[in-house]
Design a protein around this motif. Sequence first.
Motif, short mmCIF file in Angstrom:
data_model
loop_
_atom_site.label_atom_id
_atom_site.label_comp_id
_atom_site.label_asym_id
_atom_site.label_seq_id
_atom_site.Cartn_x
_atom_site.Cartn_y
_atom_site.Cartn_z
N GLU A 214 0.83 -1.20 0.00
CA GLU A 214 0.00 0.00 0.00
C GLU A 214 0.87 1.25 0.00
OE1 GLU A 214 -2.45 -0.41 3.42
OE2 GLU A 214 -3.83 -1.83 2.49
N LEU A 215 1.93 1.24 0.77
CA LEU A 215 2.82 2.39 0.85
C LEU A 215 3.55 2.60 -0.48
CD1 LEU A 215 4.17 1.77 4.46
CD2 LEU A 215 2.86 3.77 3.72
N SER A 216 3.96 1.50 -1.08
CA SER A 216 4.61 1.61 -2.40
C SER A 216 3.64 2.21 -3.42
CB SER A 216 5.08 0.23 -2.86
OG SER A 216 5.66 0.30 -4.15
N ASP A 217 2.39 1.77 -3.38
CA ASP A 217 1.38 2.31 -4.28
C ASP A 217 1.13 3.79 -4.02
OD1 ASP A 217 1.07 -0.15 -5.46
OD2 ASP A 217 -0.73 -0.69 -4.32
N ALA A 218 1.34 4.22 -2.76
CA ALA A 218 1.15 5.62 -2.40
C ALA A 218 2.36 6.48 -2.74
CB ALA A 218 0.84 5.74 -0.91
N GLY A 219 3.40 5.87 -3.33
CA GLY A 219 4.55 6.63 -3.79
C GLY A 219 5.79 6.51 -2.93
N ALA A 220 5.73 5.74 -1.85
CA ALA A 220 6.90 5.61 -0.98
C ALA A 220 8.01 4.83 -1.69
CB ALA A 220 6.52 4.91 0.31
N ASP A 221 9.21 5.38 -1.65
CA ASP A 221 10.36 4.65 -2.21
C ASP A 221 11.36 4.26 -1.13
OD1 ASP A 221 11.32 7.19 -1.71
OD2 ASP A 221 12.28 7.46 -3.66
N VAL A 222 11.05 4.58 0.14
CA VAL A 222 11.84 4.13 1.29
C VAL A 222 10.86 3.53 2.30
CG1 VAL A 222 13.50 4.72 3.09
CG2 VAL A 222 13.45 6.03 0.95
N ILE A 223 11.18 2.37 2.84
CA ILE A 223 10.32 1.68 3.80
C ILE A 223 11.10 1.42 5.08
CG2 ILE A 223 9.02 -0.43 4.32
CD1 ILE A 223 7.62 1.25 2.26
N THR A 224 10.46 1.67 6.22
CA THR A 224 11.00 1.24 7.51
C THR A 224 9.87 0.63 8.31
OG1 THR A 224 12.43 1.84 9.36
CG2 THR A 224 10.64 3.37 8.83
N PHE A 225 10.18 0.10 9.50
CA PHE A 225 9.17 -0.60 10.28
C PHE A 225 9.45 -0.47 11.77
CE2 PHE A 225 12.63 -3.50 10.27
CZ PHE A 225 12.46 -4.37 11.34
N HIS A 226 8.43 -0.74 12.58
CA HIS A 226 8.56 -0.81 14.03
C HIS A 226 7.68 -1.98 14.48
CE1 HIS A 226 9.27 1.58 17.94
NE2 HIS A 226 8.79 0.40 18.28
N GLU A 227 8.17 -3.17 14.23
CA GLU A 227 7.48 -4.43 14.54
C GLU A 227 8.50 -5.40 15.13
OE1 GLU A 227 4.23 -4.81 13.97
OE2 GLU A 227 3.64 -3.53 12.30
N ASP A 228 8.04 -6.57 15.52
CA ASP A 228 8.95 -7.53 16.12
C ASP A 228 9.88 -8.18 15.10
OD1 ASP A 228 7.92 -6.99 18.56
OD2 ASP A 228 6.93 -8.92 18.88
N ARG A 229 9.40 -8.39 13.88
CA ARG A 229 10.21 -9.06 12.87
C ARG A 229 10.33 -8.18 11.61
NH1 ARG A 229 9.03 -15.54 13.15
NH2 ARG A 229 7.63 -15.55 14.92
N PRO A 230 11.37 -8.39 10.83
CA PRO A 230 11.64 -7.51 9.69
C PRO A 230 10.89 -7.88 8.41
CG PRO A 230 13.42 -9.07 9.90
CD PRO A 230 12.48 -9.36 11.05
N TYR A 231 9.64 -8.32 8.53
CA TYR A 231 8.89 -8.69 7.32
C TYR A 231 8.83 -7.54 6.32
CZ TYR A 231 7.03 -12.54 10.23
OH TYR A 231 6.89 -13.64 11.04
N ALA A 232 8.64 -6.33 6.83
CA ALA A 232 8.45 -5.18 5.95
C ALA A 232 9.68 -4.91 5.09
CB ALA A 232 8.09 -3.94 6.77
N VAL A 233 10.86 -4.89 5.70
CA VAL A 233 12.05 -4.60 4.91
C VAL A 233 12.46 -5.79 4.06
CG1 VAL A 233 12.90 -2.81 6.48
CG2 VAL A 233 13.65 -5.17 6.78
N ASP A 234 12.14 -6.99 4.51
CA ASP A 234 12.43 -8.17 3.69
C ASP A 234 11.71 -8.04 2.34
OD1 ASP A 234 13.90 -9.18 5.77
OD2 ASP A 234 12.46 -10.73 6.34
N LEU A 235 10.41 -7.72 2.40
CA LEU A 235 9.64 -7.59 1.17
C LEU A 235 10.06 -6.36 0.37
CD1 LEU A 235 7.37 -8.38 -0.74
CD2 LEU A 235 5.77 -7.12 0.74
N ALA A 236 10.21 -5.22 1.07
CA ALA A 236 10.57 -3.98 0.36
C ALA A 236 11.88 -4.12 -0.37
CB ALA A 236 10.63 -2.82 1.35
N ASP A 237 12.84 -4.81 0.22
CA ASP A 237 14.13 -5.01 -0.45
C ASP A 237 13.95 -5.82 -1.72
OD1 ASP A 237 17.13 -4.66 -0.17
OD2 ASP A 237 17.03 -6.85 -0.29
N LYS A 238 13.11 -6.86 -1.66
CA LYS A 238 12.86 -7.68 -2.84
C LYS A 238 12.13 -6.88 -3.92
CE LYS A 238 12.62 -12.02 -0.24
NZ LYS A 238 11.73 -13.09 0.25
N MET A 239 11.34 -5.89 -3.49
CA MET A 239 10.58 -5.06 -4.44
C MET A 239 11.45 -3.97 -5.07
SD MET A 239 7.02 -4.63 -2.26
CE MET A 239 6.34 -3.41 -3.40
#
Length: 358
Positions: A214-239
Amino acid sequence: MKNRDLLIRIIYPFMGLLVVLGILALIYNFRPVDDDDSISVGVVFIGDTNDRGWNESHYKGIVKACLDESCKIYTKLGVPEEEEPLKDAVADLVKSGCSCIFLTSYGYGQYVNGIAKNYPKVAFYDISGGGTTHNSMSYFARMYQARYLAGIVAGAASKSNVLGYVTAAPVSETIRSIDAYALGARKANPSARVVVRYTGSWDDREKEERAVRELSDAGADVITFHEDRPYAVDLADKMGLFTTGYNYVHGDYSERFLTAALINWDIIYEKVMNDYFSGRANFWDDYWMGISDDAVSLYPCSELVTEETKELVAAEEERIKTWRDVFSGEIYDNEGRRRCGKDERISDEELFDRLDWY
């Protein structure tokens, strides 16, 4: 009048002596027994200790501190942020002989007072600041300081000026990190803005990955997270998006992984446990450790980060250490209200417990 003056001269020193004795009594109550072999520390986790994230980083810090102090460690894994499961977990740890118990997830803090009252001789440490009993206190890292520096890197790297932020819930812990990230981003790039997606959970891969898309669709080209596991950056890096990590880095990423805001739990647990084991623990002064304590830091920057950005990061890190904290000087919220004046600094009390604005 003379009798009254005499009475005052006697009563005030006596009251002061009582206060001192009370404080000493509290410290003595939490002095561990002399036999090192019988010292036991309990830890409650919301997840597993091999999660490549929050729980693993805590576990490694605790284990190191326990090894340094030659004490035993007992753990309770997968305990939800609910009252009855937490009560049961603590009861089991106390039965195992634990005289010191760490509650390592934010939501545990709402129950710590009721639980701590049931075990007045056990020391409780929680990360949320919820404990106010004589035998409970808070310990945490000034993560927002490292978030600010990571925000500088993210803001400088962004081409779209949109930074995506995936996190669990709007509580002071997450909001102050979001705000610090935004302040850092705008230090490097005044046009930068941070878009947040809340998932309602500290660990939900499906929701976190959906938030990234959703964030990528909204134009974000940098992703960070504040969760227990790094799912967000794992996917964002692959994207193919830029990313900045959080708390703990375990795994290999591309050069688009720009940096990470790290917590050094080894430093924090060593300090807390040393004070406890040596009898110096005081339950009226919480631990909130930052850059100056080496408790938070920035992960080495990617080769994609420019020297100019690195120099700005270094200058701002030095400023935080020696002059002013992140939340100082003129700051406005996203509704245009001034929250901090030119020569002011937002108090630790507001930052830790009452920060509810962006």
